[in-house]
Scaffold this active site. Sequence first.
Site, short mmCIF file in Angstrom:
data_model
loop_
_atom_site.label_atom_id
_atom_site.label_comp_id
_atom_site.label_asym_id
_atom_site.label_seq_id
_atom_site.Cartn_x
_atom_site.Cartn_y
_atom_site.Cartn_z
N CYS A 334 1.76 9.43 -1.45
CA CYS A 334 1.96 8.70 -2.72
C CYS A 334 3.48 9.21 -3.33
O CYS A 334 3.93 8.24 -3.81
CB CYS A 334 0.78 8.83 -3.66
SG CYS A 334 -0.36 10.46 -3.02
N ARG A 363 -1.66 19.10 5.87
CA ARG A 363 -2.83 19.80 4.61
C ARG A 363 -3.27 21.05 5.17
O ARG A 363 -3.58 21.12 6.44
CB ARG A 363 -3.94 18.85 4.51
CG ARG A 363 -3.40 17.59 3.86
CD ARG A 363 -4.42 16.66 3.18
NE ARG A 363 -4.12 15.28 2.87
CZ ARG A 363 -4.80 14.25 2.44
NH1 ARG A 363 -6.18 14.53 2.38
NH2 ARG A 363 -4.41 13.08 1.99
N GLN A 381 -1.67 8.74 8.40
CA GLN A 381 -2.46 7.92 7.75
C GLN A 381 -1.89 6.19 7.92
O GLN A 381 -0.86 6.15 7.86
CB GLN A 381 -2.75 7.80 6.28
CG GLN A 381 -3.55 9.17 5.90
CD GLN A 381 -3.68 9.38 4.38
OE1 GLN A 381 -2.78 8.81 3.54
NE2 GLN A 381 -5.16 10.06 4.13
N ASP A 383 -1.26 4.18 5.75
CA ASP A 383 -1.39 4.27 4.39
C ASP A 383 -0.64 3.21 3.88
O ASP A 383 0.50 2.80 4.33
CB ASP A 383 -0.60 5.65 4.03
CG ASP A 383 -1.13 6.17 2.47
OD1 ASP A 383 -1.95 5.41 2.14
OD2 ASP A 383 -0.58 7.15 2.16
N HIS A 385 0.87 1.97 -0.70
CA HIS A 385 0.74 2.10 -1.86
C HIS A 385 1.09 0.72 -2.46
O HIS A 385 2.19 0.22 -2.27
CB HIS A 385 1.57 3.10 -2.62
CG HIS A 385 1.16 4.41 -1.98
ND1 HIS A 385 1.50 4.89 -0.87
CD2 HIS A 385 0.17 5.18 -2.77
CE1 HIS A 385 0.83 5.93 -0.75
NE2 HIS A 385 0.23 6.34 -1.65
N LYS A 464 -12.21 6.32 -6.35
CA LYS A 464 -11.89 5.35 -5.01
C LYS A 464 -13.14 5.15 -4.34
O LYS A 464 -14.29 5.58 -4.57
CB LYS A 464 -11.26 6.48 -4.10
CG LYS A 464 -11.88 7.90 -4.07
CD LYS A 464 -11.07 8.86 -3.07
CE LYS A 464 -12.00 9.77 -2.59
NZ LYS A 464 -11.31 10.66 -1.78
N HIS A 510 -3.52 2.86 -4.00
CA HIS A 510 -3.61 3.72 -2.92
C HIS A 510 -4.39 3.32 -1.77
O HIS A 510 -5.73 3.16 -2.20
CB HIS A 510 -3.83 5.25 -2.92
CG HIS A 510 -2.99 6.03 -4.17
ND1 HIS A 510 -2.26 7.25 -4.06
CD2 HIS A 510 -2.84 5.57 -5.39
CE1 HIS A 510 -1.71 7.36 -5.06
NE2 HIS A 510 -2.16 6.43 -6.10
#
Length: 638
Positions: A334, A363, A381, A383, A385, A464, A510
């Site tokens: 993000c 992480r 991911q 992913d 946005h 979420k 997200h």
Amino acid sequence: MPDPTSIRVRFPDGKEESVPGGTAARDALGRWDPEQLKNAIAASWNGVPVDLASRLTSDGTLAPLTFEDRAGRDILQHSSAHLVAKGLLETIPDARPTHGPPTDEGFYYDFDVRPLTPADLDSVRAAMDRSIRAKEPFVRRELSRQEAEKFFSGNPHKLRYISEVPEGETVSVYDTGTFTDLCRGPHVPSTAWLEGVHILGFSAIGQEDPAIPPLQRIRGVGFPTRTELDAYLKMRKEAEARDHRTLGAKLELFTFIEEAPGFPIWLPNGMVVVHELEKFVREHLAAAGYVEIRTPLLFPQSVYETSGHWDHYRADMFLTELEGRTFGWKPMNCPGSMLMFRSRARSYRELPMRLAEFAPLHRYEASGTLHGLTRVREFVQDDAHIFVTEEQVEPEVRTLLAWIEKAFSTFRLSWNVELSTRPAKFLGEAELWDRAEATLERVLKASGVKYRISPGEGSFYAPKIDIHVRDSLGRPWQTGTIQVDYQMPLRFGLAYQGPDGQLHTPVVVHRTILGTWERFLGVLLEHTAGRLPPWLAPMQVRVLPVTDRNAPAAVGLVEELRSQGLRAEAAGTEESLSKRVRSAEVERVPYVVVLGDKEVAEGTVALRVRGSKENRPFSRPEFLVYVSERVRTRSFDP
RNA sequence: GCCGCCAUAGCUCAGUCGGUAGAGCGGCUGAUUUGUAAUCAGCAGGUCGGGAGUUCAAUCCUCUCUGGCGGCUCCA
């Protein structure tokens, strides 16, 4: 003292019986339907679970509770927990039981006791078996608060529970042989009902205050019969064979090395699968109006201070010191997307702006939580946005939910949905959180999907919708997620110019669909036992010439398959045909083709489809069409 | 990270009541030319997870570190 007046009892099929007041639930059920009584663990009296021995003193409705009912199942689990406690106290008399509730899987009982050993468990099992053979009844007694406090005076945990019993409610205990436990009940009639109980393991339960020694938890599961337990144990054993960590090594998909725990090493076969998953997702991205970006893997501390990660997520980040500054390896995409949006002035005409990014994320997960591919320290991911106006939030979320549904059905995965709400430590104003949560909930309600609310489980910047899938042992893993974020756009000072000429703050959705390649593939491997759909299979077709004479034909066929974009290879003839067929099956190759003199002469192939012993003759052109169609359409089965 | 358990060949596992180890599969070599789930033979491969201690002697006992497994907490 039986009540002389009779009472009316209504049963599930609508029948009513008059029975003397004070009749036991068991006897009333027996008069109604002796067959149903046989399977009854307990009873439901006016909707409240009660012992079969409990006495009915007023009119009401009565139903049997069996193992098939969640309430009945829970009662059996809970009684099993009592049996474990009895066994442990016979093993370690000064152990202090705390609580032993049923769970989704089975039950556990936590004890305040010295650390347990496997030998203790053997002794507990032996004691449990003795009790089961003795068919000891569960007997309910109601005590005054003072009596209960006196009885449990040596156990501060039980004293606390007694103090938590609401004023005016009776305190009850259950006796099982020589063992007495504080308990609301109800229970199975006797330990004879617990022949299908099984201890799964034990572990220490850390307390919030590290100064307090951990409790020891014994976990188990109970079934009404030994046969059902055996079936469950067999299922578990089979599930172990589907463990993605074993399959990953066997199929040479990925590996781990001791020096780098939690960092997957993708082997060539695994990369093929990951690339196919990426292709699958990217095809949809193109169709759904996404663009793909790439932002740095490292950002200086200041970026994370802006995003909120520095305050809320620093402990989970890998940090690097350079040039006297601290850099953090990005744990999420993000911040990069926010910076990308901010890189120039934006118009409302650009919204929704859908920015996808498949970047490696790091992480610093606690070492004890690492687990094969499903919990790693570096992952990617699928992913994106999505920068939207307030009005665009809801339709966007709706579209995403539908997409997730479609994507997961491609893989025949069943999934659960959770709405995770504002956590204790959160960014920004509660009012914006409420709005975001309301939007998510509206979409969920309108979509008709079943969901559970997970209070306080939202991320630090947004509530979420989470998608969970279970591994082969039933452990849930979060994969897809949809988050409605009002906070980061504010913190990064994002703005777009609206039709009114004014600057507005966008909202950011997200979202991931499959979650991460790593976790998704881990779970998928367990669901398919490594038999990936043909489009994902690292090797799709293996061609087996019967003898050396047929080798050139095999090579020719492989070339033809490859020219159509299929992954194919020819096997040598050093091994017997049987052995090569077996190897292909063990390696989960979806299509095995045998080419012998007969096929070469006729221009055909003998196709053996994974999981099937029969072989189907095909002309070569038919075969090529068949396989490439199955792959192109992403058929789940070969 | 916490608690418990575990660590022997690439994999799955035997074994040594303390005297430095073995099988099957896999790998390599050779023979075999195979018709749908294991052809045969030979060979190679292990400082018994790392370090320290006890001991005449440690793969085995003790401590410690690392990693793994199962829970807990946390998460995609």
